[in-house]
Enzyme design. Structure first.
Site, PDB file in Angstrom:
ATOM      1  N   SER A   4       4.866  -7.178   3.532  1.00 21.95           N
ATOM      2  CA  SER A   4       5.377  -7.550   4.859  1.00 21.95           C
ATOM      3  C   SER A   4       6.132  -8.884   4.810  1.00 21.95           C
ATOM      4  CB  SER A   4       4.203  -7.658   5.823  1.00 21.95           C
ATOM      5  OG  SER A   4       3.302  -8.631   5.343  1.00 21.95           O
ATOM      6  N   GLU A  28      -5.044  -3.692  -2.434  1.00 23.51           N
ATOM      7  CA  GLU A  28      -6.481  -3.415  -2.348  1.00 23.51           C
ATOM      8  C   GLU A  28      -6.764  -2.171  -1.503  1.00 23.51           C
ATOM      9  OE1 GLU A  28      -4.812  -5.841  -1.064  1.00 23.51           O
ATOM     10  OE2 GLU A  28      -5.572  -6.538   0.851  1.00 23.51           O
ATOM     11  N   PHE A  43       0.809  -1.232   0.000  1.00 22.16           N
ATOM     12  CA  PHE A  43       0.000   0.000   0.000  1.00 22.16           C
ATOM     13  C   PHE A  43       0.840   1.280   0.000  1.00 22.16           C
ATOM     14  CE2 PHE A  43       0.749  -0.139   4.625  1.00 22.16           C
ATOM     15  CZ  PHE A  43       0.982   1.209   4.888  1.00 22.16           C
ATOM     16  N   GLU A  69       8.840  -4.365  13.330  1.00 19.79           N
ATOM     17  CA  GLU A  69       8.495  -3.257  12.434  1.00 19.79           C
ATOM     18  C   GLU A  69       7.201  -2.602  12.912  1.00 19.79           C
ATOM     19  OE1 GLU A  69       7.298  -4.214   8.335  1.00 19.79           O
ATOM     20  OE2 GLU A  69       8.465  -2.473   7.702  1.00 19.79           O
ATOM     21  N   LYS A  87      -1.241  -6.771  -9.716  1.00 16.12           N
ATOM     22  CA  LYS A  87      -2.282  -6.772  -8.676  1.00 16.12           C
ATOM     23  C   LYS A  87      -1.927  -5.659  -7.687  1.00 16.12           C
ATOM     24  CE  LYS A  87      -2.864  -8.179  -4.671  1.00 16.12           C
ATOM     25  NZ  LYS A  87      -3.561  -7.089  -3.957  1.00 16.12           N
ATOM     26  N   CYS A 125       9.543   1.489   3.820  1.00 15.82           N
ATOM     27  CA  CYS A 125      10.388   0.350   4.218  1.00 15.82           C
ATOM     28  C   CYS A 125      11.790   0.824   4.539  1.00 15.82           C
ATOM     29  CB  CYS A 125      10.400  -0.705   3.129  1.00 15.82           C
ATOM     30  SG  CYS A 125      11.232  -0.125   1.654  1.00 15.82           S
TER      31      CYS A 125
HETATM   32  P1  NAD Z   1       1.123  -6.764   3.021  1.00 13.20           P
HETATM   33  O1  NAD Z   1       2.110  -7.865   3.142  1.00 13.20           O
HETATM   34  O2  NAD Z   1      -0.012  -6.728   3.974  1.00 13.20           O
HETATM   35  O3  NAD Z   1       0.445  -6.776   1.560  1.00 13.20           O
HETATM   36  C1  NAD Z   1       1.227  -6.754   0.396  1.00 13.20           C
HETATM   37  C2  NAD Z   1       0.459  -7.408  -0.741  1.00 13.20           C
HETATM   38  O4  NAD Z   1       0.225  -8.781  -0.415  1.00 13.20           O
HETATM   39  C3  NAD Z   1      -0.908  -6.788  -1.002  1.00 13.20           C
HETATM   40  O5  NAD Z   1      -1.088  -6.690  -2.380  1.00 13.20           O
HETATM   41  C4  NAD Z   1      -1.892  -7.778  -0.380  1.00 13.20           C
HETATM   42  O6  NAD Z   1      -3.103  -7.858  -1.081  1.00 13.20           O
HETATM   43  C5  NAD Z   1      -1.151  -9.100  -0.474  1.00 13.20           C
HETATM   44  N1  NAD Z   1      -1.439  -9.985   0.660  1.00 13.20           N
HETATM   45  C6  NAD Z   1      -1.702  -9.617   1.939  1.00 13.20           C
HETATM   46  N2  NAD Z   1      -1.875 -10.701   2.724  1.00 13.20           N
HETATM   47  C7  NAD Z   1      -1.710 -11.779   1.918  1.00 13.20           C
HETATM   48  C8  NAD Z   1      -1.759 -13.189   2.139  1.00 13.20           C
HETATM   49  N3  NAD Z   1      -2.014 -13.690   3.344  1.00 13.20           N
HETATM   50  N4  NAD Z   1      -1.544 -14.006   1.097  1.00 13.20           N
HETATM   51  C9  NAD Z   1      -1.281 -13.507  -0.134  1.00 13.20           C
HETATM   52  N5  NAD Z   1      -1.218 -12.176  -0.403  1.00 13.20           N
HETATM   53  C10 NAD Z   1      -1.432 -11.326   0.609  1.00 13.20           C
HETATM   54  O7  NAD Z   1       1.965  -5.401   3.061  1.00 13.20           O
HETATM   55  P2  NAD Z   1       1.436  -3.897   3.131  1.00 13.20           P
HETATM   56  O8  NAD Z   1       0.871  -3.644   4.491  1.00 13.20           O
HETATM   57  O9  NAD Z   1       0.602  -3.581   1.943  1.00 13.20           O
HETATM   58  O10 NAD Z   1       2.805  -3.085   2.977  1.00 13.20           O
HETATM   59  C11 NAD Z   1       3.629  -2.729   4.060  1.00 13.20           C
HETATM   60  C12 NAD Z   1       4.786  -3.691   4.188  1.00 13.20           C
HETATM   61  O11 NAD Z   1       5.547  -3.701   2.976  1.00 13.20           O
HETATM   62  C13 NAD Z   1       5.767  -3.305   5.282  1.00 13.20           C
HETATM   63  O12 NAD Z   1       6.152  -4.465   5.967  1.00 13.20           O
HETATM   64  C14 NAD Z   1       6.934  -2.715   4.519  1.00 13.20           C
HETATM   65  O13 NAD Z   1       8.182  -2.786   5.174  1.00 13.20           O
HETATM   66  C15 NAD Z   1       6.927  -3.560   3.289  1.00 13.20           C
HETATM   67  N6  NAD Z   1       7.632  -2.898   2.198  1.00 13.20           N
HETATM   68  C16 NAD Z   1       8.866  -3.372   1.866  1.00 13.20           C
HETATM   69  C17 NAD Z   1       9.596  -2.763   0.860  1.00 13.20           C
HETATM   70  C18 NAD Z   1      10.977  -3.255   0.512  1.00 13.20           C
HETATM   71  O14 NAD Z   1      11.527  -2.825  -0.481  1.00 13.20           O
HETATM   72  N7  NAD Z   1      11.584  -4.140   1.289  1.00 13.20           N
HETATM   73  C19 NAD Z   1       9.055  -1.659   0.193  1.00 13.20           C
HETATM   74  C20 NAD Z   1       7.784  -1.209   0.551  1.00 13.20           C
HETATM   75  C21 NAD Z   1       7.067  -1.840   1.562  1.00 13.20           C
END
Ligand code: NAD
Length: 503
Positions: free
Chosen positions: A236, A186, A159, A392, A183, A291
């Site tokens: 995450s 959401e 997000f 985090e 994708k 991140c």
């Molecule tokens: P998230 O893991 O909740 O969601 C990321 C994506 O995965 C979304 O598109 C979501 O629909 C999908 N998703 C969520 N749960 C899922 C599941 N159980 N099974 C399959 N798909 C699933 O992450 P977020 O809250 O959208 O983003 C924040 C996180 O992203 C933080 O932990 C941040 O550190 C990380 N991040 C990392 C980087 C990097 O370069 N390392 C960059 C940006 C963000």
């Protein structure tokens, strides 16, 4: 335009892009998309069906044959046009980013700029994708390498950077001759939905870029689909681990960028003014939802008192509000659920014995009472074993953890399970060199609080901040999105004798 310059107040139902046409999802399940500053619903996003994923993959597969045969110089003409369109719509896109994600408008403009830069980089594919060759590997035998696209790739986005992160991958994937399914998160589907219309306007052939909205079920359907050759994920750590193992178990390529806990070390010899500005932007920029956001500040020895005093002063004076208000320096966090999570960590820090110097929990932003605001928060006397020092938080929370010397600070960083970023602030080259050499993090800042690699470099990450080997962006992308084929050639026989130089 409205008072704050929202592009629209309500964007309706988000559509999928499949085979060159925008389609309503047939799924009965919808989620609201919320403006985190106002708490109001600004769109509905479908949780698309497995069948709709299959249709998008089929459209991408169908488009692949002609797209891969299109000369790279012609493929990138679409990216040149897309770059111009992104430039022309930069302000509009930045406003959509702020409206759905919450960050301050200037930060949103910055992320759209980054998306433009990766598009520019991918325009260099005719050169970047070129292979290598070596003549005379044996008498009369030459060898050369060609790079070929693989087929359909997909991307699962987080997000926190609705414009930039999808563009760590998309431009490279299609420039290399693959076709694509995006994708979006959401929670923030609007920016990519608008960009999808620009992709159409740029004239990409139908099916080269597709977009399917949804959440876990869509991710699973993509990862289980036999025609998906690889997946790029950002999000995450638990989900990254899941996506990586599921994708690779099915023989797919995967690059999964994950969560972070970033440390900022301040040496007593640091230039204090510049350092404090960098700390503030690192910790509180985008409300800590980056991140690369700094989380634990480790002042060394005599740096402790000035860092604490200056950090407190600067944190107190930050203007928190709606990101579209030009006076705002820090916006809300993404959702009520996430706000509660950040509050929970603050409470846990208190319970564990850290000293709460500045508490952002009771902030009120006049006119935005329903928004998800957390004010700048500062803890002191944080110890390495506390949850707020290890996990985090992804919110505007600074944890001061003074250390005796650089050795002790490196020891704490090395004990972390994460390895996304770490920064040192110093005027001593020896300290900086020691830090960059020993710290196990993918992105190192030296007098830089947000060490974000620009487009020609991979966005790195180590330990539990990354699963895979080829990172997003830069030359890693070319390797990820192409297969290398080695051709060994001999032209010799009765009719043809290889040239031999006379001695
Ligand atoms: P998230 O893991 O909740 O969601 C990321 C994506 O995965 C979304 O598109 C979501 O629909 C999908 N998703 C969520 N749960 C899922 C599941 N159980 N099974 C399959 N798909 C699933 O992450 P977020 O809250 O959208 O983003 C924040 C996180 O992203 C933080 O932990 C941040 O550190 C990380 N991040 C990392 C980087 C990097 O370069 N390392 C960059 C940006 C963000």
């Amino acid at each position: 335009m409205t008072k704050y310059g929202e592009v629209q107040q309500h964007y309706g139902r988000i559509k999928n892009l499949v085979g060159g046409s925008f389609r309503d999802s047939q799924s009965g399940e919808m989620l609201p998309v919320t403006n985190p500053a106002t708490g109001q619903t600004i769109a509905e996003v479908p949780l698309s069906t497995k069948q709709e994923v299959a249709e998008a993959v089929a459209a991408a597969k169908k488009a692949f044959l002609a797209w891969r045969e299109t000369p790279p110089m012609r493929r990138v003409q679409h990216l040149f046009r897309l770059k111009d369109l992104l430039e022309a719509h930069l302000e509009e896109l930045a406003r959509i980013v702020t409206q759905e994600e919450g960050k301050a408008l200037e930060e949103a403009r910055g992320e759209v700029r980054r998306a433009i830069e990766t598009t520019e980089m991918a325009c260099g594919i005719p050169t970047l994708m070129a292979g290598r060759n070596l003549e005379d590997v044996a008498p009369g035998i030459d060898e050369h390498e060609v790079r070929q696209p693989l087929g359909v790739f997909c991307q699962i986005a987080p997000f926190n950077f609705p414009a930039m992160i999808p563009f760590w991958f998309l431009p490279y994937a299609v420039a290399c001759g693959n076709t694509y399914v995006v994708k979006p998160s959401e929670q923030v589907p609007l920016t990519q939905s608008r960009i999808a219309t620009l992709i159409q306007e740029a004239g990409f052939p139908p099916g080269v870029v597709n977009m399917v909205n949804g959440a876990k079920d869509v991710v699973d359907a993509l990862l289980e689909h036999p025609d998906i050759r690889g997946a790029s994920f950002v999000g995450s750590t638990p989900v990254a681990r899941y996506v990586y193992s599921k994708a690779t178990a099915q023989g797919k390529r995967a690059q999964c960028h994950a969560g972070a806990k970033n440390f900022l070390v301040v040496m007593p010899d640091a230039d204090m003014r510049g350092t404090i500005d960098a700390l503030i932007s690192s910790i509180f920029g985008s409300a800590g939802e980056r991140c690369l956001a700094g989380s634990v500040v480790m002042p060394i020895g005599l740096a402790y008192e000035p860092v604490k005093a200056e950090l407190m002063g600067a944190a107190r004076s930050l203007r928190v509000g709606y990101g579209l208000d030009p006076a705002t320096q820090m916006g809300p966090v993404i959702s009520r659920r996430h706000l509660e999570r950040v509050h929970h960590y603050i409470e846990q820090g208190v319970q564990e014995g850290a000293r709460l110097l500045l508490d952002g929990r009771d902030i009120r932003v006049p006119g935005f009472e329903e928004g998800y605001f957390v004010g700048p928060t500062v803890f002191d006397e944080v110890r390495p074993d506390m949850a707020i020092a290890k996990e985090e938080i992804f919110g505007p929370v600074a944890c001061l953890m003074p250390a005796r010397d650089l050795e002790e600070a490196i020891g704490v960083i090395e004990a972390s399970r994460y390895g996304n970023a770490a920064s040192i602030f110093t005027t001593n080259g020896g300290h900086a060199r020691e830090f960059q050499h020993r710290v196990t993090c993918g992105n190192i800042g030296i007098n830089v609080g947000i060490p974000a690699p620009v487009a020609p470099f991979p966005f790195s990450g180590m330990r539990e901040s990354f699963f895979g080997d080829l990172h997003g962006q830069g030359l890693d992308s070319i390797n990820f999105f192409t297969e290398r084929k080695i051709v060994i050639t001999r032209w010799a026989g009765k009719e043809y004798q290889p040239f031999r130089a006379k001695a």
